[in-house]
Scaffold this active site. Structure first.
Site, PDB file in Angstrom:
ATOM      1  CE  LYS A 111      -2.840   2.875   2.907  1.00 54.52           C
ATOM      2  NZ  LYS A 111      -3.722   3.035   4.063  1.00 54.52           N
ATOM      3  N   GLY A 199     -11.058   7.825   6.241  1.00 56.23           N
ATOM      4  CA  GLY A 199     -12.165   8.746   6.433  1.00 56.23           C
ATOM      5  C   GLY A 199     -13.427   8.127   6.995  1.00 56.23           C
ATOM      6  CG  ASN A 220      -5.966   1.134  11.659  1.00 55.49           C
ATOM      7  OD1 ASN A 220      -4.781   0.914  11.464  1.00 55.49           O
ATOM      8  ND2 ASN A 220      -6.485   0.867  12.857  1.00 55.49           N
ATOM      9  CB  THR A 221      -8.989   5.544  13.028  1.00 59.65           C
ATOM     10  OG1 THR A 221      -7.649   5.699  12.567  1.00 59.65           O
ATOM     11  CG2 THR A 221      -9.152   6.285  14.338  1.00 59.65           C
TER      12      THR A 221
END
Lengths: 269, 66
Positions: A111, A199, A220-221
């Site tokens: 990535k 996002g 992820n977050t």
């Protein structure tokens, strides 16, 4: 979970990245978790098959028995997707990818993300293009994180990136898909998988990405920073699946005025 | 001789191979990749690649990231 209806539906085609088939269209990161046990549980719950990792200096001389991420997220079970997070130049990103390939025994799917500044973590597009060119020449299969600019997305595809991953909103912001129309434009001409990367804040954001026609979502977050990451991993799995189903089903056209669902004929008045 | 390892100075008594350095660091059996002076040294060459005075060595691993 019982599901009697879906068994009669035609099976969806798999997500194909660099020639490999995946059943899950949810890709997840491994950062920001409390510990490796939580990372493992959340990733298992998400159903993701492609999992991102970062490449960093080994702690020298500190706790030799400290468990390694790859002992928990095994490359035998998951497709490991090393990222170039933290790189602000093409040179650093290429160097990181080479280290990742060595680390993972020749595994060449990466990535690519080259960042512009620390406040926005917005992609530095010119450095990204330069790094992509070098990496592709060197045999890497590049999944590229970029802005939601349709022309840049197309350029990255033409260069030979195996997937183009426009942001929905800044990394870690949880603001959702800020410009769905740009994502739509990117999708219109794309011949490689387009995945929203960054996002997403909650399940509906992931569904929106899939309803737009994206081939997948990387996050992820949104999972790791939820109050209950394991439960959110499940929510995201379902959201990506339901968004994909809605896309396949094809939504009804929008209308300004009402259209009664119950028949007019046979009214008692 | 003196080398830099992950940005920290390290004094070595003798000329050593990467494999010897790795065992001194108690990293044997772990998953890592090694760069010397910004060039990858592949695992198959760790037994033979000798470090020189002033070498900049990076040892990296995979950690959590998005």
């Amino acid at each position: 979970m019982t599901n009697t209806v879906s068994s009669s539906l035609p099976v969806d085609k798999p997500l194909i990245v660099a020639g490999k088939e995946y059943k899950s269209r949810l890709l997840v990161g491994t950062g920001k978790y409390k510990d490796l046990a939580e990372t493992k549980a959340a990733i298992e719950m998400s159903g993701a098959e492609i999992v991102t990792v970062a490449v960093r200096r080994t702690n020298i001389g500190q706790n030799a028995d400290e468990p390694n991420l790859l002992d928990v997220i095994s490359p035998d079970k998951y497709t490991i997707l090393p990222n170039t997070a933290g790189c602000y130049t093409a040179k650093d990103a290429v160097r990181t990818c080479k280290l990742a390939r060595e680390l993972l025994g020749g595994h060449d799917l990466v990535k690519l993300e080259v960042l512009g500044d620390q406040k926005t973590l917005y992609p530095n597009v010119t450095e990204t293009l330069s790094a992509a060119e070098t990496l592709i020449k060197d045999g890497f299969k590049v999944m590229v994180y970029t802005t939601d600019d349709p022309l840049i997305a197309q350029r990255l595809e033409e260069m030979g990136c195996v997937a183009v991953m426009p942001l929905g909103a800044p990394i870690g912001s949880g603001l959702g898909i800020r410009n769905p129309y740009n994502i739509k434009m990117i999708l219109e001409n794309a011949k490689v998988p387009i995945l929203v990367d960054a996002g997403v804040g909650t399940a509906s954001d992931a569904s929106i990405a899939m309803e737009l026609g994206c081939e997948g979502v990387l996050m992820n977050t949104a999972i790791a920073a939820a109050k209950d990451p394991i439960r959110m991993a499940n929510a995201m799995r379902l959201a990506v699946e339901s968004g994909r189903e809605a896309w396949l089903a094809g939504r009804m056209p929008r209308k300004l005025y009402a259209s009664a669902s119950s028949p007019i004929d046979g009214l008692i008045i | 001789m003196k080398i830099q390892i992950n940005g920290e100075p390290l004094e070595l008594a003798d000329k050593v191979t990467i494999s010897v350095l790795v065992s001194q660091m108690a990293l044997e059996g772990q998953r890592y990749a090694i760069e010397v002076n910004e060039e990858i040294v592949s695992r198959s060459n760790h037994d033979t690649h000798c470090l020189n005075d002033g070498d900049q060595v990076e040892i990296v691993q995979a950690i959590g990231g998005g």
